[in-house]
Write an enzyme that holds these catalytic residues in place. Structure first.
Site, PDB file in Angstrom:
ATOM      1  N   MET A  79      52.963  31.206 -27.788  1.00  0.00           N
ATOM      2  CA  MET A  79      52.765  31.387 -26.353  1.00  0.00           C
ATOM      3  C   MET A  79      54.103  31.314 -25.637  1.00  0.00           C
ATOM      4  SD  MET A  79      50.712  32.005 -23.939  1.00  0.00           S
ATOM      5  CE  MET A  79      51.322  32.253 -22.271  1.00  0.00           C
ATOM      6  N   GLU A  80      54.325  32.292 -24.725  1.00  0.00           N
ATOM      7  CA  GLU A  80      55.631  32.500 -24.096  1.00  0.00           C
ATOM      8  C   GLU A  80      55.859  31.675 -22.844  1.00  0.00           C
ATOM      9  OE1 GLU A  80      52.928  35.793 -22.299  1.00  0.00           O
ATOM     10  OE2 GLU A  80      53.171  34.757 -24.210  1.00  0.00           O
ATOM     11  N   ASN A  81      55.202  30.534 -22.673  1.00  0.00           N
ATOM     12  CA  ASN A  81      55.390  29.712 -21.476  1.00  0.00           C
ATOM     13  C   ASN A  81      56.865  29.671 -21.076  1.00  0.00           C
ATOM     14  OD1 ASN A  81      52.604  28.684 -21.991  1.00  0.00           O
ATOM     15  ND2 ASN A  81      53.635  27.633 -23.669  1.00  0.00           N
ATOM     16  N   GLU A  86      46.947  30.434 -21.459  1.00  0.00           N
ATOM     17  CA  GLU A  86      46.553  31.834 -21.417  1.00  0.00           C
ATOM     18  C   GLU A  86      45.278  32.031 -22.219  1.00  0.00           C
ATOM     19  OE1 GLU A  86      48.285  36.352 -22.219  1.00  0.00           O
ATOM     20  OE2 GLU A  86      49.555  34.629 -22.667  1.00  0.00           O
ATOM     21  N   HIS A  97      59.248  38.214 -30.131  1.00  0.00           N
ATOM     22  CA  HIS A  97      58.170  38.609 -29.212  1.00  0.00           C
ATOM     23  C   HIS A  97      58.070  37.639 -28.041  1.00  0.00           C
ATOM     24  CE1 HIS A  97      54.163  40.467 -28.357  1.00  0.00           C
ATOM     25  NE2 HIS A  97      53.929  39.267 -27.838  1.00  0.00           N
ATOM     26  N   GLU A  98      58.008  36.359 -28.332  1.00  0.00           N
ATOM     27  CA  GLU A  98      57.833  35.377 -27.255  1.00  0.00           C
ATOM     28  C   GLU A  98      59.071  35.311 -26.367  1.00  0.00           C
ATOM     29  OE1 GLU A  98      54.860  34.549 -26.866  1.00  0.00           O
ATOM     30  OE2 GLU A  98      54.261  35.222 -28.862  1.00  0.00           O
TER      31      GLU A  98
END
Length: 931
Positions: free
Chosen positions: A322-324, A178, A356-357
Site C-alpha cells: 500500500m502506497e500510503n 484503501e 509500483h508503490e
C-alpha cells in the site's frame, strides 16, 4: 496498491480470536456510544447492500481540509480523538462515513455550539453520521467563520480480522485504509476526492518503541509516569491526501537505514522496518527503492518530495502493498528477500512492487482519483510504470513483456469471459474491494501502454508532464488523463476513450493478399467487441521476406479505427510473412479471418521473426494448437506435434538466442489457464492430460539434447556466487525448464526412478530457493517409484523452512497444486496442519487459492467444489475480502464448463448465498455469479 475460527498458528502472525479481544473497556464504551442504538439495529437487521453507480457521482457539499488525530493505543481498545476543519462547497450537509459495528462514537462536538441534538443537528444512517448544514452554519457564525468538528471514538484493533482499518498483525499495530478502511477507524468523509492536511499523534505503551504515520516526524518523547509510562510521536504531512492514504504503524521493530540523494541534491532518509528476525532480508528492497527513485527522475522527471521515506513489512496483509504517503506498508511476501528463502520470481516481485508503490507518489498520491470508478487511473498507469521500470533496470524488456502478457491472457481474459466482466473503469459496484481486479490493473495498464504506442515515447512523456502540471494536488478522472495526452500532442483521442467503457476482450481478425505483379501487400483487419462503435486499436506490424526471413518493413503502427480496414504496403520485391500485433500492441485476441491457423507460418515466425516477443508468441501458438488438437482428438494432431517438436529443437539449438530467459520462455508450453481460454467448454483434467502428453512427447523426442543442455548449464553454474543479474537468472530459469521436461517422462517404473533421482539431486544440491522450489514442485507430484523421494522432499523442505512463514507458504502451495490422484485428500489434510490458519491471508491463499488452480479442484465428483465452498464459508466472517476474491476466481465462471460441473458449481454458490450474515463483499460476487 499492489495486485491475498482459528487462532494464529505456530510460525504465522495471524489474528487472535475476536471474542478474546472484546474487553470490558470496549463493552462499557459500546453501551455509552452515541451510535449504540444504530449499531444494535444494523446488527439485528443488516441493511441491504447498496449499488453505487459512476454516473451518480456528486461533489462534496462540505469538505474536511485539515484534520488532527490523536491515537491512544491500549491493550484491547484504542481511543481516537479527531479534530476536523470543515469548508463549505455548496448548500447541503457534512456526510461522515463510519462503520457503527466497529467504531464506537463516544462524543461529537462543534466548536461554537454548546449542545448538539440528535435528529436536529445530526442524524445517523447505516454507515454514516450526517451533520446538518444548519448546525455547521450556526457554528461558523459564533466561531469567527470557522467550522470545527470534534469526535472521540473507541475501536478494537485486536478483534479486526478483516485487516481493514487499524488492526493487529502479530506484535504490531498497522493500518490498511484503501479503499474504505478509514471508516473503520473513525467518522470521516472516506472518499478519495476529500483531500486534507493530516497531523497525527500516536501514543502507546513503551513496549511499542516505533510509532509511525505519514509525513515528517515533528516530535517524539515519553509521557506518563512509573508503570504507566508511555511513548508518543507526532507526524505532520504537508501534502493534502485522501483518507485512503492514511497510515499508522506501532511496534517493536528492527530497522535498516539508508539514504538517497535526489536529482536536485536533496538527501532523503530511507528506513525499512520489519520484525527483528527479518531485517537481514530487507536489503534487496532498499536497493530496489533507490533504483526506482532514480528511474522515475530520469524517465519522467519526478523527484521525491519529502525528506523521509518509510517502509514497513507486515505479515498479515490482504494485498501486496500500500502506497500510503511516505509510509508504505508491504506484505512480507513483497518486501523480504534472501537467496535461502526467496526464488528469482520473489526477487522480481519485490523489485516490481517496491517500484509500483513508490511510483504511486506521483501517480496516485500527488494526483489521485476523483472517485473509485477511476481506480485504473492510478493502478493501470502505475502498473505500466512498474513494468517499464523492471524492463529497463534489468535490461529485459522482452522477458518483462512476456510475463505481463501471460498474466493478461491467463487471468484477465478469464475475467472478461465471466459474470464479473467489467470495463477497466467500472460503471457500478456494491463492495469496492471486489474491483481490485486484473481488469482494472492489468487491462488498465494495457490501455496506458496503447497511449505510448500511438503517441510514441516522446509524445507519451509530453502527455505525462502536462497531466502532472494540470492536476498536481487534485482528484481527477480517466477523462482528465486522456485530455492531457491529447492536448499535449495535438491529437484527437475521443475514439480511444471507448476503451474505458468497453468490457470483454476485443477480437481482431486478419487476412492478407500479395500482388506479384505490383509487389503490393494488402493487410485487412476486422474488429469486433462489446463497444457499439469501433475502438481505436493500435496494431504494430512488421513484414518478413518469405524466402530469406529478412525484415523488409520494420515495425509500423497501424491505427485500426473502423470495423474493417485495409492497409497497403507497396513496392515489395517479393512475398512476405506478416508479423502482427508486435509486442502485443493491444489487449485483443488475434485470429485469422479464415478460422484456420497457418502452422507453417507459425513455424516460420517462431524461428525467424526479428521481433523477439512475436517469436516467442508464435511458438506458444504452435504449442497451443498441438495441445488443443490432442484435446479434441483431431486427426491432424501428429502432423502438428511434429512441427511443434521441430520448433522446440530449433529453439533449443539456436545459437542466435543470447538470452537464456527468452530461450526458457520459448521452450515452455502455454499454461493450463491460457489453454483454457482457447476452448469453448473447459475441461481442466483433460487440458492437463493433453498438455502433459505434448510435453512428454517433446521430452522423449529431444531427451538427449535436453539432458546435454541441462548438464552444460549445471557445469557452468557450479561454484558460482548467487546473483539476481540477468545472466544468472536466465541460467536458472532455463535449467529448471529443462528439468521439468526430463522429469515428465514417467511411464515406466525405471523412468519414474530416473526422474526422481534427477529431481532429488537438483533439490539437494540447490544453492538457493529458485532451484530448490523447482525441484520440490516436481517431486511433490511424483508417484510410483518416486513416492519415497516425494515424501523425503516434503519432510526436508518443511524442516529446512525452520518455521519461516514465507517458506512454509511455498511448502503448502506446492502440495496444494500436486497432480497426484489423491490431491483433494492431501489438501484437506493440509488444512488441519498445525501451521495452517485462515486468519493469515498469505497462508489461507497458499492452500485454498492454490488448490482452485489445480485440475483436481474440478473433479466430476464435486468434492473439490464442496471443500472450497466450506472453506470460503468459514473464511467470510474472518476476512470477507479474501473470501470474495477466492470465490471470484474459482466458482463464478461455471458457464464455461460442462453441464455436470455447472450444476455442481452453482450449488456451492447457492449455499454461499444462503449463509447467515454473509458479507457484502461475498454476496456481490456470489449474486453476480448466479446470474
Amino acid at each position: 496498491m499492489a495486485e491475498d475460527t482459528t487462532e494464529a498458528a505456530s510460525g504465522t502472525s495471524g489474528q487472535p480470536v475476536a471474542k478474546k479481544a472484546k474487553t470490558e473497556a470496549e463493552g462499557r464504551a459500546r453501551a455509552g456510544g452515541l451510535n449504540a442504538k444504530l449499531a444494535a439495529e444494523t446488527k439485528a437487521n443488516p441493511p441491504a447492500p447498496v449499488e453505487v453507480r459512476r454516473l451518480d457521482y456528486r461533489a462534496l457539499q462540505y469538505a474536511v481540509t485539515k484534520v488532527s488525530m490523536d491515537f491512544k493505543l491500549h491493550s484491547g481498545h484504542t481511543e481516537v480523538d479527531t479534530t476536523m476543519t470543515v469548508e463549505k462547497k455548496c448548500d447541503g450537509d457534512l456526510i461522515l462515513d463510519g462503520e457503527e459495528a466497529t467504531v464506537i462514537l463516544i462524543s461529537l462536538a462543534l466548536d461554537g455550539v454548546e449542545t448538539l441534538e440528535e435528529g436536529v443537528d445530526y442524524v445517523f444512517e447505516p454507515g454514516k453520521l450526517i451533520i446538518r448544514g444548519v448546525a455547521l452554519e450556526r457554528a461558523a457564525s459564533s466561531n469567527n467563520g470557522n467550522m470545527i468538528v470534534k469526535t472521540s471514538v473507541c475501536i478494537c484493533p485486536e478483534s479486526n480480522t478483516q485487516l481493514s482499518g487499524l488492526y493487529k498483525s502479530g506484535p504490531m499495530f498497522c493500518s490498511q485504509c484503501e479503499a474504505e478502511g478509514f471508516r473503520r477507524i473513525t467518522y470521516y468523509p472516506d472518499r478519495p476526492d476529500n483531500m486534507a492536511i493530516f497531523t497525527v499523534r500516536v501514543e502507546a505503551d513503551a513496549s511499542y518503541p516505533v510509532l509511525l504515520s505519514n509525513g515528517n516526524l515533528v516530535e517524539e518523547g515519553e509521557c506518563g509516569e512509573g508503570e504507566t509510562k508511555r511513548k508518543f510521536a507526532v507526524w505532520s504531512d504537508p501534502f493534502p491526501k485522501p483518507s485512503y492514504l492514511f497510515a499508522l504503524v506501532a511496534g517493536d521493530l528492527g530497522c535498516v537505514d539508508d539514504s538517497f540523494t535526489t536529482m536536485s541534491g536533496r538527501k532523503v532518509a530511507l528506513r525499512f522496518y520489519s520484525e527483528h528476525q527479518n531485517t537481514d532480508k530487507l536489503n534487496y528492497a532498499v536497493e530496489s527503492l533507490k533504483r526506482a527513485m532514480r528511474w522515475d527522475e530520469e524517465k519522467f522527471g519526478r523527484e521525491y518530495d519529502l525528506d523521509l521515506f518509510n517502509v514497513v513489512a507486515v505479515e498479515s496483509f490482504n494485498m501486496g502493498a500500500m502506497e500510503n504517503k511516505s509510509l508504505n506498508v508491504f506484505n512480507t511476501s513483497c518486501v523480504l528477500a534472501d537467496p535461502v528463502t526467496s526464488s528469482d520470481e520473489n526477487y522480481y516481485r519485490v523489485e516490481g512492487i517496491i517500484g509500483h508503490e513508490y511510483f504511486h507518489n506521483w501517480t496516485g498520491n500527488r494526483v489521485t482519483c476523483r472517485d473509485w470508478f477511476q481506480l485504473t487511473l492510478k493502478e493501470g498507469l502505475t502498473v505500466d510504470r512498474d513494468q517499464e521500470f523492471s524492463g529497463d533496470v534489468n535490461n529485459c524488456k522482452t522477458v518483462t513483456r512476456i510475463k505481463s502478457v501471460q498474466v493478461v491472457r491467463g487471468g484477465q481474459f478469464k475475467e472478461d469471459a465471466g459474470p464479473m466482466s467489467h470495463p477497466c473503469r467500472p460503471e457500478s459496484y456494491v463492495a469496492m474491494d471486489n474491483f481490485y481486479t486484473n481488469t482494472v490493473y492489468r487491462k488498465g495498464s494495457e490501455v496506458v501502454r496503447m497511449y505510448a504506442t500511438l503517441l510514441g515515447e516522446e509524445g507519451f512523456r509530453k502527455g505525462m508532464d502536462l497531466y502532472f502540471d494540470r492536476h498536481d494536488g487534485c482528484a481527477v478522472t480517466c477523462d482528465d488523463f486522456l485530455s492531457a495526452m491529447a492536448d499535449a500532442n495535438g491529437v484527437d483521442l475521443s475514439q480511444f476513450s471507448r476503451w474505458y467503457a468497453t468490457s470483454g476482450t476485443p477480437v481482431v481478425t486478419w487476412s492478407s493478399n500479395f500482388d506479384n505483379g505490383t509487389g503490393k501487400f494488402t493487410l485487412t483487419l476486422t474488429q469486433s467487441s462489446r463497444s457499439e462503435e469501433p475502438l481505436l486499436i493500435p496494431v504494430s506490424v512488421g513484414l518478413l521476406d518469405k524466402d530469406s526471413g529478412d525484415e523488409v518493413v520494420p515495425t509500423t503502427v497501424l491505427q485500426l479505427k473502423e470495423k474493417t480496414q485495409s492497409f497497403d504496403f507497396p513496392s515489395l520485391k517479393g512475398d512476405v510473412v506478416p508479423s502482427l500485433l508486435r509486442n502485443w500492441s493491444a489487449p485483443v485476441k488475434l485470429n485469422p479471418s479464415s478460422g484456420i491457423v497457418d502452422e507453417v507460418q507459425l513455424s516460420f515466425l517462431a524461428s525467424r521473426d526479428t521481433d523477439l516477443f512475436n517469436r516467442w508468441d508464435s511458438g506458444q501458438q504452435l504449442f497451443a494448437v498441438a495441445t488443443i488438437k490432442h484435446l479434441k482428438r483431431d486427426t491432424s494432431f501428429e502432423e502438428t506435434l511434429a512441427r511443434s517438436m521441430d520448433a522446440f529443437g530449433r529453439t533449443l539449438d539456436d545459437e542466435n538466442i543470447s538470452d537464456d530467459s527468452i530461450r526458457a520462455y520459448a521452450l515452455s508450453l502455454p499454461s493450463e489457464g491460457t489453454l483454457a481460454e482457447m476452448v469453448s467448454i473447459i475441461d481442466p483434467p483433460a487440458i492437463r492430460e493433453s498438455r502433459s502428453f505434448v510435453k512428454k512427447a517433446i521430452a522423449r523426442k529431444h531427451k538427449n539434447e535436453i539432458a546435454a543442455a541441462y548438464g552444460k548449464l549445471t557445469k557452468a553454474m557450479a561454484g558460482s556466487k548467487f546473483s539476481v543479474d540477468g545472466v544468472s537468472v536466465g541460467r536458472r530459469r532455463l535449467r529448471n525448464v529443462l528439468l521439468g521436461y526430463l522429469c515428465s517422462i514417467t511411464e515406466t517404473a525405471g523412468e519414474q526412478k530416473e526422474a526422481a533421482e534427477i529431481a532429488t539431486n537438483h533439490f539437494i544440491t540447490s544453492t538457493g530457493m529458485t532451484d530448490k522450489l523447482a525441484a520440490f514442485s516436481l517431486l511433490a507430484s511424483m508417484g510410483g517409484e518416486g513416492e519415497n523421494a516425494r515424501e523425503a522432499a516434503i519432510e526436508r523442505f518443511y524442516n529446512d523452512a525452520n518455521a519461516d512463514p514465507l517458506v512454509l507458504n511455498k511448502w503448502f502451495a506446492c502440495q496444494a497444486g500436486t497432480h497426484l490422484p489423491d490431491a483433494l485428500d492431501r489438501v484437506v489434510k493440509l488444512t488441519s496442519h498445525k501451521d495452517f490458519t485462515l486468519t493469515n491471508p498469505n497462508r489461507a491463499r497458499s492452500v485454498i487459492l492454490s488448490f482452485t488452480m489445480n485440475a483436481a479442484f474440478h473433479d466430476l465428483s464435486g468434492d473439490g467444489y464442496s471443500f472450497v465452498g466450506r472453506m470460503i464459508a468459514e473464511l467470510d466472517p474472518i476476512n470477507s475480502k479474501v473470501a470474495a476474491r477466492t470465490t471470484a476466481g474459482c466458482l463464478i465462471g461455471w458457464a464455461r464448463y460442462s453441464e455436470q460441473r455447472q450444476a455442481l458449481m452453482k450449488a456451492e454458490l447457492q449455499k454461499l448465498k444462503s449463509l447467515e450474515g454473509i458479507s457484502s463483499d461475498l454476496l456481490e460476487i456470489v449474486s453476480k455469479g448466479l446470474k
